[in-house]
Design a protein around this motif. Structure first.
Motif, PDB file in Angstrom:
ATOM      1  N   ALA A  62      65.517  55.677  59.622  1.00  0.00           N
ATOM      2  CA  ALA A  62      66.396  56.212  58.583  1.00  0.00           C
ATOM      3  C   ALA A  62      67.698  56.694  59.194  1.00  0.00           C
ATOM      4  CB  ALA A  62      65.709  57.358  57.852  1.00  0.00           C
ATOM      5  N   VAL A  63      68.819  56.353  58.555  1.00  0.00           N
ATOM      6  CA  VAL A  63      70.126  56.840  58.976  1.00  0.00           C
ATOM      7  C   VAL A  63      70.282  58.263  58.455  1.00  0.00           C
ATOM      8  CG1 VAL A  63      72.620  56.522  58.796  1.00  0.00           C
ATOM      9  CG2 VAL A  63      71.117  54.528  58.966  1.00  0.00           C
ATOM     10  N   MET A  64      70.636  59.175  59.360  1.00  0.00           N
ATOM     11  CA  MET A  64      70.727  60.580  58.991  1.00  0.00           C
ATOM     12  C   MET A  64      72.182  61.046  58.962  1.00  0.00           C
ATOM     13  SD  MET A  64      67.480  61.087  58.716  1.00  0.00           S
ATOM     14  CE  MET A  64      67.354  62.862  58.502  1.00  0.00           C
ATOM     15  N   GLN A  65      72.454  62.047  58.144  1.00  0.00           N
ATOM     16  CA  GLN A  65      73.765  62.677  58.107  1.00  0.00           C
ATOM     17  C   GLN A  65      73.568  64.159  57.823  1.00  0.00           C
ATOM     18  OE1 GLN A  65      76.064  61.149  54.836  1.00  0.00           O
ATOM     19  NE2 GLN A  65      74.751  62.071  53.282  1.00  0.00           N
ATOM     20  N   GLU A  66      74.555  64.951  58.185  1.00  0.00           N
ATOM     21  CA  GLU A  66      74.468  66.373  57.900  1.00  0.00           C
ATOM     22  C   GLU A  66      75.373  66.714  56.729  1.00  0.00           C
ATOM     23  OE1 GLU A  66      75.003  68.793  61.347  1.00  0.00           O
ATOM     24  OE2 GLU A  66      72.849  68.717  61.743  1.00  0.00           O
ATOM     25  N   ALA A  67      74.858  67.484  55.815  1.00  0.00           N
ATOM     26  CA  ALA A  67      75.603  67.891  54.633  1.00  0.00           C
ATOM     27  C   ALA A  67      75.675  69.411  54.587  1.00  0.00           C
ATOM     28  CB  ALA A  67      74.933  67.361  53.372  1.00  0.00           C
ATOM     29  N   ALA A  68      76.720  69.900  53.959  1.00  0.00           N
ATOM     30  CA  ALA A  68      76.906  71.350  53.852  1.00  0.00           C
ATOM     31  C   ALA A  68      76.238  71.874  52.587  1.00  0.00           C
ATOM     32  CB  ALA A  68      78.386  71.685  53.842  1.00  0.00           C
ATOM     33  N   TYR A  69      75.504  72.936  52.731  1.00  0.00           N
ATOM     34  CA  TYR A  69      74.876  73.640  51.619  1.00  0.00           C
ATOM     35  C   TYR A  69      75.293  75.103  51.680  1.00  0.00           C
ATOM     36  CZ  TYR A  69      71.653  69.761  50.578  1.00  0.00           C
ATOM     37  OH  TYR A  69      71.104  68.541  50.228  1.00  0.00           O
ATOM     38  N   LYS A  70      75.204  75.774  50.564  1.00  0.00           N
ATOM     39  CA  LYS A  70      75.560  77.181  50.498  1.00  0.00           C
ATOM     40  C   LYS A  70      74.497  77.948  49.728  1.00  0.00           C
ATOM     41  CE  LYS A  70      79.299  80.272  48.960  1.00  0.00           C
ATOM     42  NZ  LYS A  70      80.622  80.348  48.292  1.00  0.00           N
ATOM     43  N   VAL A  71      74.215  79.141  50.191  1.00  0.00           N
ATOM     44  CA  VAL A  71      73.253  80.001  49.502  1.00  0.00           C
ATOM     45  C   VAL A  71      73.993  80.788  48.433  1.00  0.00           C
ATOM     46  CG1 VAL A  71      71.574  81.858  49.741  1.00  0.00           C
ATOM     47  CG2 VAL A  71      71.859  80.177  51.569  1.00  0.00           C
ATOM     48  N   ILE A  72      73.567  80.628  47.180  1.00  0.00           N
ATOM     49  CA  ILE A  72      74.190  81.352  46.077  1.00  0.00           C
ATOM     50  C   ILE A  72      73.099  82.055  45.269  1.00  0.00           C
ATOM     51  CG2 ILE A  72      76.037  79.641  45.916  1.00  0.00           C
ATOM     52  CD1 ILE A  72      74.721  78.645  43.313  1.00  0.00           C
ATOM     53  N   THR A  73      73.510  82.905  44.377  1.00  0.00           N
ATOM     54  CA  THR A  73      72.577  83.571  43.459  1.00  0.00           C
ATOM     55  C   THR A  73      72.715  82.928  42.091  1.00  0.00           C
ATOM     56  OG1 THR A  73      72.806  85.657  44.671  1.00  0.00           O
ATOM     57  CG2 THR A  73      71.886  85.765  42.447  1.00  0.00           C
ATOM     58  N   GLU A  75      71.674  82.178  37.885  1.00  0.00           N
ATOM     59  CA  GLU A  75      71.768  83.023  36.694  1.00  0.00           C
ATOM     60  C   GLU A  75      70.599  83.995  36.560  1.00  0.00           C
ATOM     61  OE1 GLU A  75      71.993  79.810  36.848  1.00  0.00           O
ATOM     62  OE2 GLU A  75      74.007  79.256  36.171  1.00  0.00           O
ATOM     63  N   LYS A  76      69.466  83.666  37.215  1.00  0.00           N
ATOM     64  CA  LYS A  76      68.289  84.524  37.132  1.00  0.00           C
ATOM     65  C   LYS A  76      68.215  85.529  38.266  1.00  0.00           C
ATOM     66  CE  LYS A  76      65.567  80.928  34.806  1.00  0.00           C
ATOM     67  NZ  LYS A  76      64.334  80.092  34.860  1.00  0.00           N
ATOM     68  N   GLY A  77      69.228  85.525  39.119  1.00  0.00           N
ATOM     69  CA  GLY A  77      69.242  86.469  40.224  1.00  0.00           C
ATOM     70  C   GLY A  77      68.519  85.989  41.457  1.00  0.00           C
ATOM     71  N   ASN A  78      68.119  84.705  41.474  1.00  0.00           N
ATOM     72  CA  ASN A  78      67.403  84.157  42.617  1.00  0.00           C
ATOM     73  C   ASN A  78      68.364  83.493  43.591  1.00  0.00           C
ATOM     74  OD1 ASN A  78      64.825  84.794  41.455  1.00  0.00           O
ATOM     75  ND2 ASN A  78      65.074  83.018  40.121  1.00  0.00           N
ATOM     76  N   LYS A  79      68.094  83.623  44.891  1.00  0.00           N
ATOM     77  CA  LYS A  79      68.891  82.931  45.889  1.00  0.00           C
ATOM     78  C   LYS A  79      68.432  81.487  45.991  1.00  0.00           C
ATOM     79  CE  LYS A  79      70.774  86.323  49.098  1.00  0.00           C
ATOM     80  NZ  LYS A  79      70.902  86.686  50.540  1.00  0.00           N
ATOM     81  N   ILE A  80      69.382  80.568  45.857  1.00  0.00           N
ATOM     82  CA  ILE A  80      69.069  79.157  45.984  1.00  0.00           C
ATOM     83  C   ILE A  80      70.075  78.510  46.933  1.00  0.00           C
ATOM     84  CG2 ILE A  80      67.994  78.933  43.717  1.00  0.00           C
ATOM     85  CD1 ILE A  80      70.609  77.796  42.666  1.00  0.00           C
ATOM     86  N   THR A  81      69.643  77.432  47.588  1.00  0.00           N
ATOM     87  CA  THR A  81      70.495  76.719  48.533  1.00  0.00           C
ATOM     88  C   THR A  81      71.003  75.461  47.860  1.00  0.00           C
ATOM     89  OG1 THR A  81      69.078  77.535  50.311  1.00  0.00           O
ATOM     90  CG2 THR A  81      70.602  75.771  50.869  1.00  0.00           C
TER      91      THR A  81
END
Length: 314
Positions: A62-73, A75-81
């Motif tokens: 598999a060809v791999m690549q790196e992508a940027a993600y950000k941790v946000i909160t 609407e329910k107050g949960n942290k998601i990436t």
């Protein structure tokens, strides 16, 4: 092909204060980094085609690549990436849902990791100086060398030499030196680098979403530029960039003209995590004739090629 997805998370916590404008109240100033921090994650993932199928190389891997993600909160107050687009904005699918990745919280995460890949330190000709796979190390073992470090001399491809030369010729970059151990990229040179990176986007605009600028600086320096939004307008060293707190954007009034040229003289492999030391002569600036830079292979932006991790002008 063995259907196994090895997801390696290289966690970079970008402590970039988001306080808007100049604070007039002590309580506003005391919100602190924790309340205003941006948390980013680099995730290595499989490349898929337009049909959603995994792209493989000649060996069936598999060809791999790196992508940027950000941790946000959410609407329910949960942290998601959430995955970011080229402008640094969270991506949503056709259903209006965020495109997310596991883990969903930081720093309490678990990952399946692979053994580091050995870096090739010398190639006299050909495509470059390293193998297609880059060495990866846990954050705790990733130590940026200083500009005084020494290593084995290596050759860069013509393309890589051009990339490094272009990055070191960012207008007014010579205005400040810094070591990674200092813990802070000087705002005055970050402002000029931000303009260069914004121009590199090739967008027909002079107003940029703050995420575009902040992520661009992350790519260029390989780390956060602490408090850039807060400090930009007062410490930008005359750079034609302004942070607009009212709508969380940056205005760039124009590109900057060339201020100096560099000639690469020596490149040394410093090991650890794809670090190199570049020694170059400088012309066009009174009192400065040499620059030593520590650079790292850029795993987020392959077209940029490298990140500038330390600079010493003399």
């Amino acid at each position: 092909m063995k259907k196994a997805i090895a997801v390696f998370l290289s966690v970079i916590v970008l402590i970039s204060a988001l306080m808007l404008g100049c604070s007039k109240k002590d309580e506003e100033q005391n919100e602190g980094f924790e309340a205003n921090a941006d948390e980013y994650v680099l995730i290595e993932e499989e490349v898929t085609d337009e049909n959603g199928e995994v792209v493989t190389d000649a060996d069936g891997n598999a060809v791999m690549q790196e992508a940027a993600y950000k941790v946000i909160t959410d609407e329910k107050g949960n942290k998601i990436t959430v995955k970011l687009d080229a402008d640094g904005n969270p991506i949503k699918n056709d259903k209006g849902e965020y495109v997310t990745a596991a883990p969903t919280t930081l720093p309490n995460y678990t990952t399946e990791t692979t053994e580091p890949t050995t870096t090739t330190t010398m190639k006299d000709s050909g495509e470059g100086t390293t193998q297609a796979e880059l060495t990866t190390k846990p954050v705790s073992e990733d130590k940026v060398p200083s500009t005084s470090a020494t290593g084995n001399a290596v050759k860069f491809s013509a393309q890589d030499q051009t990339r490094v030369k272009d990055m070191l010729e960012v207008p007014y970059l010579y205005k400040a030196s810094y070591e990674n151990a200092d813990g802070k990229v000087p705002t005055e040179i970050a402002a000029h680098a931000a303009i260069w990176m914004a121009e590199r986007e090739g967008l027909n605009t002079r107003t940029y979403a703050s995420g575009t600028i902040v992520l661009g600086l992350f790519r260029y320096f390989g780390q956060t530029v602490v408090n850039f939004k807060t400090l930009c307008n007062n410490e930008k060293d005359g750079a034609p960039i302004t942070y607009n707190s009212g709508n969380d954007t940056f205005s760039v009034s124009g590109a900057e003209s060339s201020t100096h040229t560099v000639t690469l003289n020596k490149i040394e492999f410093l090991g650890n995590n794809n670090y190199y030391k570049v020694t170059a002569s400088v012309s066009g600036v009174s009192g400065i004739s040499k620059v030593v830079a520590v650079i790292q292979r850029n795993r987020l932006d392959s077209t940029l090629g490298f990140s500038i991790k330390a600079l010493k002008w003399s």
